[in-house]
Design an enzyme around this catalytic site. Structure first.
Site, PDB file in Angstrom:
ATOM      1  CB  SER A 165      -0.751  -0.246   1.497  1.00 23.46           C
ATOM      2  OG  SER A 165      -1.592   1.360   1.020  1.00 23.46           O
ATOM      3  CE1 TYR A 178      -4.719  -1.832   4.720  1.00 22.46           C
ATOM      4  CE2 TYR A 178      -3.648  -0.099   4.765  1.00 22.46           C
ATOM      5  CZ  TYR A 178      -4.437  -1.201   4.380  1.00 22.46           C
ATOM      6  OH  TYR A 178      -4.348  -1.335   3.193  1.00 22.46           O
TER       7      TYR A 178
END
Length: 272
Positions: A165, A178
């Site tokens: 990401s 995350y």
């Protein structure tokens, strides 16, 4: 349905290849699995359930309707027995595993002081340990199989593509666990690439930016969407098919002499 379906499975860029895609029931994983099958691969997808979170037919039903070959099974990527079983299933049926895509992830938690130990451990179990287990199971299989020939050279035993990401490189506001997990995926990708290059195992990552997926549940507010658009130089936000195209390239024989990379699919967000 992904635009790549028009190519035809028998003559696609992955014709004759086998692949595993984790988190394949919905969102980006679903788009990757459908695209791979359209390009000729047999795809074994896995998830915690078969139903797409955004509704519609199951991923393997879409694949078969498009003339491709694939299955979608229930598996927990945080369990070694489940992940090793996926690899064994493909290898036993087809003789080899060519591509492993570690996509499954969850996005729970908050800021540091708002993140419980239980939530942190759960995010790490899926987002980081799940990638570790997927890479390890795939590498163990790939080390024992012959390299594929491409352009007259026998170099690659198998390819691993991890989904990281942009929040592996910059902060993930309000989502500490995350962001930490995705930063770990970026590092793991580079380490595996360096350690196994001489064995013919390729390992790369794809880092999505703001991608709009029909996942159900959380819906971005107009203010959040406006911010994302203001930060993205490209005149639209990303789609799951944009990520699938990048993963397809890195999983295909076209990606030669490329390993250890973390390919941004972010419309220029990180460049601006």
């Amino acid at each position: 349905m992904a635009s790549g379906m028009a190519a035809g499975p028998s003559q696609g860029r992955l014709a004759g290849h086998t692949a595993i895609v984790t988190g394949a029931a919905s969102g980006i994983g679903r788009a990757i699995a459908i695209r791979f099958a359209a390009e000729g691969a047999f795809v074994l997808g896995c998830d915690l359930g078969r139903e797409p979170r955004g509704g519609g037919p199951a991923t393997d039903d879409v694949i078969r309707a498009g003339g491709g070959a694939g299955e979608l099974v229930i598996a927990d990527v945080s369990r070694w027995e489940d992940v090793a079983g996926l690899v064994a299933r493909v290898a036993d049926a087809h003789g080899r595993l060519d591509i492993m895509v570690n996509n499954a992830a969850i996005g729970e938690g908050g800021r540091l002081t708002e993140t419980s130990e239980e939530v942190y451990d759960r995010v790490m179990a899926v987002n980081l340990k799940g990638v570790f287990l997927g890479c390890k199971a795939a590498a163990l299989q790939m080390l024992g199989q012959e390299p594929r020939e491409h352009a007259g050279q026998r170099e690659v035993r198998g390819r691993i593509v991890n989904i990281s990401s942009q929040h592996g490189m910059i902060s993930s506001p309000g989502h500490l666990a995350y962001g930490v997990s995705k930063a770990g995926v970026v590092y793991m990708t580079r380490q595996i690439a360096a350690d196994y290059a001489r064995d013919g195992i390729v390992c790369n990552a794809v880092a999505p930016g703001k991608i709009l997926t029909d996942m159900g549940g959380f819906v971005p507010t107009e203010a959040q969407l406006a911010y994302s658009r203001s930060r993205t130089p490209w005149p639209r936000l990303g789609l799951a098919d944009d990520v699938a195209s990048a993963v397809l390239f890195l999983a295909s024989p076209e990606a030669t002499y490329i390993t250890g990379e973390n390919l941004m699919v972010d419309g220029g967000w990180m460049a601006s």
